[in-house]
Design a protein around this motif. Structure first.
Motif, PDB file in Angstrom:
ATOM      1  N   LEU A 190       0.820  -1.211   0.000  1.00  0.00           N
ATOM      2  CA  LEU A 190       0.000   0.000   0.000  1.00  0.00           C
ATOM      3  C   LEU A 190       0.854   1.260   0.000  1.00  0.00           C
ATOM      4  CD1 LEU A 190      -2.935  -0.931   2.419  1.00  0.00           C
ATOM      5  CD2 LEU A 190      -3.007  -0.728  -0.062  1.00  0.00           C
ATOM      6  N   ASP A 191       1.905   1.260   0.808  1.00  0.00           N
ATOM      7  CA  ASP A 191       2.791   2.426   0.844  1.00  0.00           C
ATOM      8  C   ASP A 191       3.449   2.662  -0.520  1.00  0.00           C
ATOM      9  OD1 ASP A 191       2.217   2.981   3.467  1.00  0.00           O
ATOM     10  OD2 ASP A 191       3.982   1.942   4.279  1.00  0.00           O
ATOM     11  N   GLU A 192       3.863   1.583  -1.170  1.00  0.00           N
ATOM     12  CA  GLU A 192       4.468   1.720  -2.496  1.00  0.00           C
ATOM     13  C   GLU A 192       3.484   2.340  -3.481  1.00  0.00           C
ATOM     14  OE1 GLU A 192       5.662  -2.224  -3.522  1.00  0.00           O
ATOM     15  OE2 GLU A 192       7.565  -2.119  -2.421  1.00  0.00           O
ATOM     16  N   ASP A 207       3.635   6.774 -11.104  1.00  0.00           N
ATOM     17  CA  ASP A 207       3.000   6.329 -12.342  1.00  0.00           C
ATOM     18  C   ASP A 207       1.488   6.497 -12.237  1.00  0.00           C
ATOM     19  OD1 ASP A 207       2.252   5.186 -14.671  1.00  0.00           O
ATOM     20  OD2 ASP A 207       2.952   3.152 -14.209  1.00  0.00           O
ATOM     21  N   THR A 208       0.935   7.358 -13.051  1.00  0.00           N
ATOM     22  CA  THR A 208      -0.511   7.613 -13.011  1.00  0.00           C
ATOM     23  C   THR A 208      -1.213   7.124 -14.274  1.00  0.00           C
ATOM     24  OG1 THR A 208      -0.159   9.827 -13.927  1.00  0.00           O
ATOM     25  CG2 THR A 208      -0.253   9.628 -11.527  1.00  0.00           C
ATOM     26  N   SER A 236      -2.065   1.188 -16.653  1.00  0.00           N
ATOM     27  CA  SER A 236      -1.197   0.381 -15.790  1.00  0.00           C
ATOM     28  C   SER A 236      -1.748   0.226 -14.374  1.00  0.00           C
ATOM     29  CB  SER A 236       0.201   1.013 -15.725  1.00  0.00           C
ATOM     30  OG  SER A 236       0.146   2.273 -15.050  1.00  0.00           O
ATOM     31  N   ARG A 237      -2.958   0.707 -14.134  1.00  0.00           N
ATOM     32  CA  ARG A 237      -3.514   0.623 -12.791  1.00  0.00           C
ATOM     33  C   ARG A 237      -3.829  -0.819 -12.411  1.00  0.00           C
ATOM     34  NH1 ARG A 237      -8.526   4.362 -12.001  1.00  0.00           N
ATOM     35  NH2 ARG A 237      -9.168   3.162 -13.831  1.00  0.00           N
ATOM     36  N   ASP A 238      -3.489  -1.187 -11.186  1.00  0.00           N
ATOM     37  CA  ASP A 238      -3.855  -2.489 -10.658  1.00  0.00           C
ATOM     38  C   ASP A 238      -4.996  -2.302  -9.656  1.00  0.00           C
ATOM     39  OD1 ASP A 238      -2.658  -1.879  -8.032  1.00  0.00           O
ATOM     40  OD2 ASP A 238      -0.750  -2.042  -9.099  1.00  0.00           O
ATOM     41  N   LEU A 239      -5.404  -3.379  -9.006  1.00  0.00           N
ATOM     42  CA  LEU A 239      -6.564  -3.300  -8.121  1.00  0.00           C
ATOM     43  C   LEU A 239      -6.307  -2.444  -6.886  1.00  0.00           C
ATOM     44  CD1 LEU A 239      -7.988  -6.942  -8.275  1.00  0.00           C
ATOM     45  CD2 LEU A 239      -8.403  -4.995  -9.785  1.00  0.00           C
ATOM     46  N   VAL A 240      -5.084  -2.444  -6.395  1.00  0.00           N
ATOM     47  CA  VAL A 240      -4.758  -1.571  -5.260  1.00  0.00           C
ATOM     48  C   VAL A 240      -4.904  -0.106  -5.664  1.00  0.00           C
ATOM     49  CG1 VAL A 240      -2.950  -0.826  -3.668  1.00  0.00           C
ATOM     50  CG2 VAL A 240      -3.253  -3.255  -4.135  1.00  0.00           C
TER      51      VAL A 240
END
Length: 491
Positions: free
Chosen positions: A249-251, A257-258, A262-266
């Motif tokens: 979560l901290d990463e 990268d916005t 490339s967005r993942d579920l987190v």
């Protein structure tokens, strides 16, 4: 479970005589309610001693004596067991709302942040909110399709590993586990987390989910879980998983990268947490609970279904030949079968339906709990009764299925029966409100991998002993021995 029950039987002996003496004095106050048929039970432990190492098989045998709707007692907890299509339909469709809650279970409570996940949370507004988030933002058709490149990458990597083996022995079970773990990791967390330490953590997590907790069924004996070390193990795994997720979560919070693609579920959950102004606050523990849900359901049941389907094909050369014929006709010599090809493969889908029928990943599904007194098939069911659907027994019911113990994919070729929760003869993912929301996510991985495996290689078992069909014990029924094959590239 057997060693724990031996301890419980020993502990219960002092109570048995006293309870038997008291029984007659209370017989006059016996309830007039029409309860479902019940097998005889022991004081304190109820029917726990009758479940053995394979509860779904034991309950199937008991149902043959006491009927498709029976009441057993696990410790002090009354448990309604449904073992027929009609009974399952009544519970999961007709009276789905009344049977949509979950019982409190000690181990899931520790592993899923006080059951803040989807699978084990109580029915109510919180569950509706997190289920909505998952369905709309994490597991929608569009979202599942957006991760096609991840599935293609991991599938191609697996095929290359098999090719490099050059006909020598290949442990398909290990490869299936690695592939599904990598897919889930990349989709959920943004990158694969391989390595022995992470795999060991996942293994211990799933093992704990399948452990029997005395305290969940006999609250006065919860100290047995502490004495046996079960609670300590659960606390340790929960702490390790939490530490891992905190780093993840901290990463994600700190990354630059916005890119939407490339967005993942987190990323999606954190974005929802930041931008949601509808009055529902997604707290950090909720996010972690949802991610743990995706790991436990997305990895374990997915590779299990793939493993059993492959196992049955290896045991049935005629079915393997039929599937190979189908994939070759669709592939037409192209390098790979693509996801666009999958809907043109009815036999592939029939193979998976038959595999899921014979080898239901969670044979008893996830327990439910009634929230009101209700009349069911003429029987009185009290509020707070735990409910088990023996999906495994229903899928092998000879009154429903012709030759139910045989692997016959053809039975589904001209049949409307599917596994999506609308046909109560086949319930590998449950049904109703509490049905699994990740069916598409799991099955597209399975179908893509098996289609390409059969398309690219001729598989043969290694050794002369045949296929060992032994099962493991636990909430998910795995194949006990791995599938080891020689894989010859198709010319």
């Amino acid at each position: 479970m057997s060693s724990t029950l031996q301890v419980l039987l020993f502990l219960s002996l002092p109570f048995i005589l006293a309870l038997l003496i008291l029984k007659s004095s209370f017989s006059s106050t016996k309830s007039n309610k029409n309860l479902p048929p019940s097998p005889p039970k022991l004081p304190l432990i109820g029917n726990l001693h009758q479940l053995g190492s394979s509860p779904h098989r034991a309950l199937q045998a008991m149902a043959q004596t006491y009927g498709p709707l029976m009441l057993i007692h696990l410790g002090t907890v009354p448990v309604l067991v449904a073992s027929s299509v009609d009974a399952a339909k009544e519970i999961m469709k007709t009276h789905d709302l009344i049977f949509s809650s979950r019982p409190h279970l000690n181990i899931p409570d520790k592993l899923f942040y006080a059951c803040k996940d989807i699978a084990f949370s109580k029915y109510g507004e919180y569950w509706r909110q997190v289920k909505s988030i998952a369905v709309l933002h994490l597991l929608s058709n569009k979202r599942v399709q957006s991760y096609q490149h991840v599935r293609d990458d991991e599938m191609t990597t697996m095929m290359e590993k098999i090719r490099r083996a050059n006909g020598s022995a290949v442990n398909l079970s290990e490869l299936f586990i690695s592939l599904t773990n990598n897919v889930v990791c990349r989709v959920a967390l943004g990158k694969a987390y391989e390595g022995r330490k992470f795999k060991n953590l996942l293994d211990r997590f799933m093992e704990l989910l399948g452990c029997f907790s005395v305290g969940s069924y006999i609250p006065s004996l919860r100290w047995v879980d502490r004495l046996s070390g079960l609670e300590r193990k659960a606390d340790k795994v929960a702490k390790e998983f939490d530490e891992f997720l905190e780093v993840v979560l901290d990463e994600h919070v700190n990354k630059n990268d916005t890119c939407v693609e490339s967005r993942d579920l987190v990323d999606i959950l954190l974005e929802f947490q930041r931008d949601n102004d509808k009055g529902f606050r997604l707290e950090r523990d909720m996010i972690k609970a949802l991610i743990v849900d995706i790991f436990s359901a997305g990895t374990d049941t997915t590779f299990t279904s793939l493993e059993w389907a492959t196992c049955e094909l290896l045991r049935h050369p005629r079915a393997m030949k039929q599937l190979k014929k189908e994939v070759n006709e669709i592939g037409q010599g192209r390098p790979m079968i693509t996801e666009d090809d999958l809907d043109k493969m009815p036999y592939l889908k029939a193979v998976f339906k038959e595999g899921l029928r014979l080898h239901t990943p969670l044979p008893l599904l996830v327990p439910r709990e009634s929230t009101e007194d209700i009349k069911l098939h003429g029987y009185d069911i009290q509020s707070g009764t735990q409910v088990l659907i023996n999906a495994w027994a229903i899928a092998r019911d000879p009154s429903v299925w012709e030759e139910p113990e045989e692997f016959r994919p053809d039975r589904f070729l001209n049949s409307p029966i599917d596994y999506k929760g609308f046909h109560f003869e086949l319930l590998p993912f449950g049904a109703g409100r509490r049905g699994c929301p990740g069916i598409q996510f799991a099955m597209v991985v399975n179908e893509l991998v098996l289609a390409n495996l059969v398309y690219k290689f001729d598989l043969a078992l290694v050794g002369e002993e045949g296929m060992d069909m032994s099962e493991t014990n636990g909430i998910t029924v795995h194949k006990k021995c791995p599938i080891v094959v020689s894989a010859t590239p198709c010319s």
